[in-house]
Write an enzyme that holds these catalytic residues in place. Structure first.
Site, PDB file in Angstrom:
ATOM      1  N   HIS A   1       0.850  -1.189   0.000  1.00 38.22           N
ATOM      2  CA  HIS A   1       0.000   0.000   0.000  1.00 38.22           C
ATOM      3  C   HIS A   1       0.880   1.231   0.000  1.00 38.22           C
ATOM      4  O   HIS A   1       1.952   1.238   0.601  1.00 38.22           O
ATOM      5  CB  HIS A   1      -0.961   0.030   1.184  1.00 38.22           C
ATOM      6  CG  HIS A   1      -0.323  -0.218   2.511  1.00 38.22           C
ATOM      7  ND1 HIS A   1       0.078  -1.472   2.912  1.00 38.22           N
ATOM      8  CD2 HIS A   1      -0.006   0.621   3.531  1.00 38.22           C
ATOM      9  CE1 HIS A   1       0.598  -1.404   4.127  1.00 38.22           C
ATOM     10  NE2 HIS A   1       0.577  -0.138   4.526  1.00 38.22           N
TER      11      HIS A   1
ATOM     12  N   HIS B   1       0.633   5.140   1.169  1.00 40.15           N
ATOM     13  CA  HIS B   1      -0.132   6.148   1.911  1.00 40.15           C
ATOM     14  C   HIS B   1      -0.044   7.469   1.155  1.00 40.15           C
ATOM     15  O   HIS B   1       1.043   7.853   0.699  1.00 40.15           O
ATOM     16  CB  HIS B   1       0.486   6.398   3.289  1.00 40.15           C
ATOM     17  CG  HIS B   1       0.504   5.228   4.224  1.00 40.15           C
ATOM     18  ND1 HIS B   1      -0.357   5.122   5.295  1.00 40.15           N
ATOM     19  CD2 HIS B   1       1.294   4.128   4.264  1.00 40.15           C
ATOM     20  CE1 HIS B   1      -0.088   4.001   5.967  1.00 40.15           C
ATOM     21  NE2 HIS B   1       0.907   3.385   5.366  1.00 40.15           N
TER      22      HIS B   1
END
Ligand code: AMP
Length: 126
Positions: A110, A112
């Site tokens: 992921h 951010h």
């Protein structure tokens, strides 16, 4: 060491629709949603739909179409969130933690996106 993906991680469950998320944007290969514990006024996560643990896993094994989709999606989501200077915002930070030294909590790649206010020093110095 070969990459090992744990399909019981929370983002895998979000991708399978087993738990909800506050979706921001979705493409063929990527999903963006709000972080459940935002650290800044804007805090969104962008993940690939494929089963990759870290950025290096992704770039080593993902097809180019997925890498292109994911890379473009990060920029497009930042624009959609209004944090890019080109979209009238005041800038943003992207960050991807990997492994223990990276303090990665969720073992699904992921990125951010932080914004909506100053993001502070780049990193705490040793
Ligand atoms: P990291 O330390 O980079 O692995 O960060 C994992 C992030 O996932 C943290 O910022 C968490 O707040 C966020 N997170 C954990 N569970 C959820 C969830 N169910 N929905 C959205 N964000 C989550």
């Amino acid at each position: 060491m070969a990459y090992q993906y744990d399909d019981q991680n929370v983002f895998a469950k979000i991708l399978r629709g087993e738990i909800p998320c506050k979706k921001v944007h979705e493409t063929a290969h990527s999903l963006a949603f709000h972080d459940i514990q935002p650290a800044k006024p804007v805090h969104v996560l962008v993940i690939p739909k494929g089963a990759y643990v870290t950025y290096d896993h992704f770039t080593a094994e993902a097809p180019d179409a997925e890498i292109l989709d994911f890379t473009k999606t990060v920029g497009e989501v930042a624009k959609m969130l209004g944090v890019t200077e080109a979209s009238g915002g005041n800038g943003f930070r992207i960050l991807s933690n990997a492994g223990p030294d990276g303090t990665q909590e969720v073992p699904h790649l992921h990125v951010h996106i932080f914004g909506g206010g100053p993001c502070g020093p780049m990193i705490k110095r040793d």
